[in-house]
Scaffold this motif. Sequence first.
Motif, PDB file in Angstrom:
ATOM      1  N   ASP A  87       0.815  -1.218   0.000  1.00  0.00           N
ATOM      2  CA  ASP A  87       0.000   0.000   0.000  1.00  0.00           C
ATOM      3  C   ASP A  87       0.849   1.270   0.000  1.00  0.00           C
ATOM      4  O   ASP A  87       0.403   2.316   0.430  1.00  0.00           O
ATOM      5  CB  ASP A  87      -0.980  -0.003   1.171  1.00  0.00           C
ATOM      6  CG  ASP A  87      -0.307  -0.198   2.526  1.00  0.00           C
ATOM      7  OD1 ASP A  87       0.922  -0.460   2.563  1.00  0.00           O
ATOM      8  OD2 ASP A  87      -0.997  -0.110   3.552  1.00  0.00           O
ATOM      9  N   GLY A  88       2.084   1.195  -0.474  1.00  0.00           N
ATOM     10  CA  GLY A  88       2.948   2.364  -0.555  1.00  0.00           C
ATOM     11  C   GLY A  88       3.941   2.438   0.582  1.00  0.00           C
ATOM     12  O   GLY A  88       4.235   1.428   1.228  1.00  0.00           O
ATOM     13  N   LEU A  89       4.438   3.620   0.838  1.00  0.00           N
ATOM     14  CA  LEU A  89       5.399   3.819   1.930  1.00  0.00           C
ATOM     15  C   LEU A  89       4.702   3.938   3.278  1.00  0.00           C
ATOM     16  O   LEU A  89       5.260   3.594   4.293  1.00  0.00           O
ATOM     17  CB  LEU A  89       6.213   5.110   1.675  1.00  0.00           C
ATOM     18  CG  LEU A  89       7.180   5.100   0.505  1.00  0.00           C
ATOM     19  CD1 LEU A  89       7.694   6.513   0.236  1.00  0.00           C
ATOM     20  CD2 LEU A  89       8.335   4.154   0.779  1.00  0.00           C
ATOM     21  N   ILE A  90       3.490   4.463   3.246  1.00  0.00           N
ATOM     22  CA  ILE A  90       2.734   4.721   4.478  1.00  0.00           C
ATOM     23  C   ILE A  90       1.553   3.767   4.533  1.00  0.00           C
ATOM     24  O   ILE A  90       0.706   3.771   3.628  1.00  0.00           O
ATOM     25  CB  ILE A  90       2.262   6.188   4.516  1.00  0.00           C
ATOM     26  CG1 ILE A  90       3.483   7.117   4.492  1.00  0.00           C
ATOM     27  CG2 ILE A  90       1.385   6.447   5.739  1.00  0.00           C
ATOM     28  CD1 ILE A  90       3.186   8.568   4.343  1.00  0.00           C
ATOM     29  N   PRO A  91       1.471   2.955   5.569  1.00  0.00           N
ATOM     30  CA  PRO A  91       0.356   2.015   5.669  1.00  0.00           C
ATOM     31  C   PRO A  91      -0.975   2.740   5.854  1.00  0.00           C
ATOM     32  O   PRO A  91      -1.036   3.772   6.504  1.00  0.00           O
ATOM     33  CB  PRO A  91       0.696   1.165   6.890  1.00  0.00           C
ATOM     34  CG  PRO A  91       1.722   1.924   7.644  1.00  0.00           C
ATOM     35  CD  PRO A  91       2.362   2.882   6.694  1.00  0.00           C
ATOM     36  N   GLY A  92      -1.992   2.185   5.239  1.00  0.00           N
ATOM     37  CA  GLY A  92      -3.320   2.779   5.454  1.00  0.00           C
ATOM     38  C   GLY A  92      -4.104   3.031   4.256  1.00  0.00           C
ATOM     39  O   GLY A  92      -3.981   3.080   3.174  1.00  0.00           O
TER      40      GLY A  92
END
Length: 92
Positions: A87-92
């Motif tokens: 989901d990218g560098l930042i979870p969420g």
Amino acid sequence: MIVRIMGEGQVALADSHLAELDRLDDELLAEMESGDGPGFRSTLHALLARVREFGTPLPDDSLEPSELILPSSDATLEEVRAMLRDDGLIPG
């Protein structure tokens, strides 16, 4: 949340800022997938600027475990791609 920017150090960041950072992270991911180098660079700088703006720097001698690790501002597209989660560098 403790965030490390590689090559710079750590900041304490309130969870209330994660929604805005996640939006930038989604934009960064889309630019990486499309191969938009200039867009990628601009969004990476914006993401890191927001972390610096919202975060409170921890002392250099602090050894807190980082919950999130972000690339340095001069990281290449390939280096950032290697750091990505589903989901990218930042979870969420």
